[in-house]
Motif scaffolding. Structure first.
Motif, PDB file in Angstrom:
ATOM      1  N   PRO A 114      43.827  41.235  23.605  1.00 48.99           N
ATOM      2  CA  PRO A 114      43.574  40.025  24.395  1.00 48.99           C
ATOM      3  C   PRO A 114      42.773  40.341  25.662  1.00 48.99           C
ATOM      4  CG  PRO A 114      45.922  40.563  24.347  1.00 48.99           C
ATOM      5  CD  PRO A 114      45.230  41.557  23.493  1.00 48.99           C
ATOM      6  N   ILE A 115      41.858  39.452  25.992  1.00 45.18           N
ATOM      7  CA  ILE A 115      41.030  39.592  27.187  1.00 45.18           C
ATOM      8  C   ILE A 115      41.275  38.392  28.090  1.00 45.18           C
ATOM      9  CG2 ILE A 115      38.680  39.718  28.094  1.00 45.18           C
ATOM     10  CD1 ILE A 115      37.823  40.932  25.424  1.00 45.18           C
ATOM     11  N   ILE A 116      41.599  38.675  29.345  1.00 43.24           N
ATOM     12  CA  ILE A 116      41.738  37.622  30.341  1.00 43.24           C
ATOM     13  C   ILE A 116      40.503  37.680  31.231  1.00 43.24           C
ATOM     14  CG2 ILE A 116      43.038  36.797  32.341  1.00 43.24           C
ATOM     15  CD1 ILE A 116      45.553  37.966  31.056  1.00 43.24           C
ATOM     16  N   ASP A 117      39.729  36.610  31.248  1.00 45.05           N
ATOM     17  CA  ASP A 117      38.580  36.521  32.138  1.00 45.05           C
ATOM     18  C   ASP A 117      39.057  35.992  33.479  1.00 45.05           C
ATOM     19  OD1 ASP A 117      36.473  37.412  30.418  1.00 45.05           O
ATOM     20  OD2 ASP A 117      36.654  35.525  29.334  1.00 45.05           O
ATOM     21  N   SER A 118      38.799  36.758  34.515  1.00 46.39           N
ATOM     22  CA  SER A 118      39.271  36.406  35.848  1.00 46.39           C
ATOM     23  C   SER A 118      38.098  36.274  36.802  1.00 46.39           C
ATOM     24  CB  SER A 118      40.222  37.492  36.354  1.00 46.39           C
ATOM     25  OG  SER A 118      40.605  37.229  37.688  1.00 46.39           O
ATOM     26  N   PHE A 119      38.403  35.793  37.979  1.00 43.93           N
ATOM     27  CA  PHE A 119      37.409  35.776  39.045  1.00 43.93           C
ATOM     28  C   PHE A 119      37.173  37.210  39.510  1.00 43.93           C
ATOM     29  CE2 PHE A 119      39.371  31.584  39.214  1.00 43.93           C
ATOM     30  CZ  PHE A 119      38.258  30.769  39.285  1.00 43.93           C
ATOM     31  N   ASP A 120      36.073  37.421  40.190  1.00 47.75           N
ATOM     32  CA  ASP A 120      35.766  38.711  40.793  1.00 47.75           C
ATOM     33  C   ASP A 120      36.835  39.052  41.839  1.00 47.75           C
ATOM     34  OD1 ASP A 120      33.811  39.980  43.271  1.00 47.75           O
ATOM     35  OD2 ASP A 120      33.762  40.892  41.292  1.00 47.75           O
ATOM     36  N   ILE A 121      37.029  40.331  42.098  1.00 49.93           N
ATOM     37  CA  ILE A 121      38.032  40.770  43.070  1.00 49.93           C
ATOM     38  C   ILE A 121      37.786  40.135  44.432  1.00 49.93           C
ATOM     39  CG2 ILE A 121      38.914  42.780  44.332  1.00 49.93           C
ATOM     40  CD1 ILE A 121      39.914  42.584  41.465  1.00 49.93           C
ATOM     41  N   ASP A 122      36.536  40.060  44.858  1.00 48.98           N
ATOM     42  CA  ASP A 122      36.210  39.450  46.152  1.00 48.98           C
ATOM     43  C   ASP A 122      36.652  37.984  46.198  1.00 48.98           C
ATOM     44  OD1 ASP A 122      35.030  41.828  47.063  1.00 48.98           O
ATOM     45  OD2 ASP A 122      33.116  41.293  46.133  1.00 48.98           O
ATOM     46  N   GLU A 123      36.476  37.273  45.099  1.00 48.14           N
ATOM     47  CA  GLU A 123      36.886  35.874  45.040  1.00 48.14           C
ATOM     48  C   GLU A 123      38.403  35.741  45.031  1.00 48.14           C
ATOM     49  OE1 GLU A 123      34.832  33.711  41.908  1.00 48.14           O
ATOM     50  OE2 GLU A 123      33.050  34.943  42.245  1.00 48.14           O
ATOM     51  N   LEU A 124      39.096  36.684  44.422  1.00 46.10           N
ATOM     52  CA  LEU A 124      40.562  36.648  44.431  1.00 46.10           C
ATOM     53  C   LEU A 124      41.102  36.869  45.844  1.00 46.10           C
ATOM     54  CD1 LEU A 124      41.486  38.691  41.221  1.00 46.10           C
ATOM     55  CD2 LEU A 124      41.646  36.232  41.537  1.00 46.10           C
ATOM     56  N   VAL A 125      40.463  37.744  46.586  1.00 49.20           N
ATOM     57  CA  VAL A 125      40.893  38.014  47.954  1.00 49.20           C
ATOM     58  C   VAL A 125      40.632  36.811  48.855  1.00 49.20           C
ATOM     59  CG1 VAL A 125      40.404  39.432  49.999  1.00 49.20           C
ATOM     60  CG2 VAL A 125      40.647  40.516  47.768  1.00 49.20           C
ATOM     61  N   SER A 126      39.487  36.181  48.689  1.00 45.67           N
ATOM     62  CA  SER A 126      39.120  35.072  49.575  1.00 45.67           C
ATOM     63  C   SER A 126      39.821  33.756  49.238  1.00 45.67           C
ATOM     64  CB  SER A 126      37.606  34.867  49.567  1.00 45.67           C
ATOM     65  OG  SER A 126      37.173  34.462  48.291  1.00 45.67           O
ATOM     66  N   ASN A 127      40.278  33.588  48.012  1.00 47.54           N
ATOM     67  CA  ASN A 127      40.889  32.322  47.615  1.00 47.54           C
ATOM     68  C   ASN A 127      42.197  32.581  46.852  1.00 47.54           C
ATOM     69  OD1 ASN A 127      41.552  29.780  46.748  1.00 47.54           O
ATOM     70  ND2 ASN A 127      39.560  29.331  45.842  1.00 47.54           N
ATOM     71  N   PRO A 128      43.344  32.365  47.504  1.00 44.30           N
ATOM     72  CA  PRO A 128      44.637  32.593  46.847  1.00 44.30           C
ATOM     73  C   PRO A 128      44.877  31.740  45.601  1.00 44.30           C
ATOM     74  CG  PRO A 128      44.915  32.364  49.220  1.00 44.30           C
ATOM     75  CD  PRO A 128      43.498  32.015  48.905  1.00 44.30           C
ATOM     76  N   GLU A 129      44.212  30.590  45.496  1.00 43.66           N
ATOM     77  CA  GLU A 129      44.360  29.754  44.307  1.00 43.66           C
ATOM     78  C   GLU A 129      43.866  30.479  43.060  1.00 43.66           C
ATOM     79  OE1 GLU A 129      45.752  26.709  43.613  1.00 43.66           O
ATOM     80  OE2 GLU A 129      46.594  26.944  45.619  1.00 43.66           O
TER      81      GLU A 129
END
Length: 144
Positions: A114-129
């Motif tokens: 299984p592959i989970i497509d996520s936001f970039d690490i920078d986007e995860l840091v800047s937006n907790p949602e």
């Protein structure tokens, strides 16, 4: 008779410059390099080498990987540079049980991992949602 176009090509060839590039080299340039970081049964795809991230982002990546319960809680893994999309199946081994993709590149592999497509690490840091969205994807996939 030598045409202007032929003359131009000959002069450029003498200078070591080609006017046209082959399709194979053009296709390679479209695909950006991906770094694969793996701990136990979890692999993550990153835009740059794990070592290049600052400490906070490294901690976030490790926390995400350890939250899957597919790792032993360790913090050391191996990083692999990958720059050819066609060889991805050779690099991902069968011991991987989950892949988290932190790049914007669409990943397809033949293995049933299984592959989970996520936001970039920078986007995860800047937006907790975005972190919540990723955590919900992990919980749903792994039945946590």
């Amino acid at each position: 008779m030598i045409t202007a176009s032929l003359k131009t090509n000959l002069i450029l060839k003498e200078l070591g410059i080609t006017r046209f590039s082959s399709r194979s080299s053009a296709n390679k340039s479209i695909f950006n390099s991906i770094y694969i970081y793996k701990i136990d049964k979890v692999s993550v795809f990153l835009k740059k080498d794990f070592k290049e991230y600052d400490i906070d982002k490294k901690k976030l990546i490790l926390a995400i990987m350890n939250s899957t319960t597919l790792t032993n809680g360790g913090s050391s893994g191996q990083s692999i540079l990958f720059d050819n999309k066609n060889e991805l199946d050779d690099i991902i081994d069968s011991s991987s049980k989950l892949i988290i993709n932190f790049t914007n590149i669409e990943i397809k592999i033949s293995a049933k991992i299984p592959i989970i497509d996520s936001f970039d690490i920078d986007e995860l840091v800047s937006n907790p949602e975005n972190k919540k969205h990723l955590w919900n994807s992990i919980k749903t996939l792994l039945n946590l």
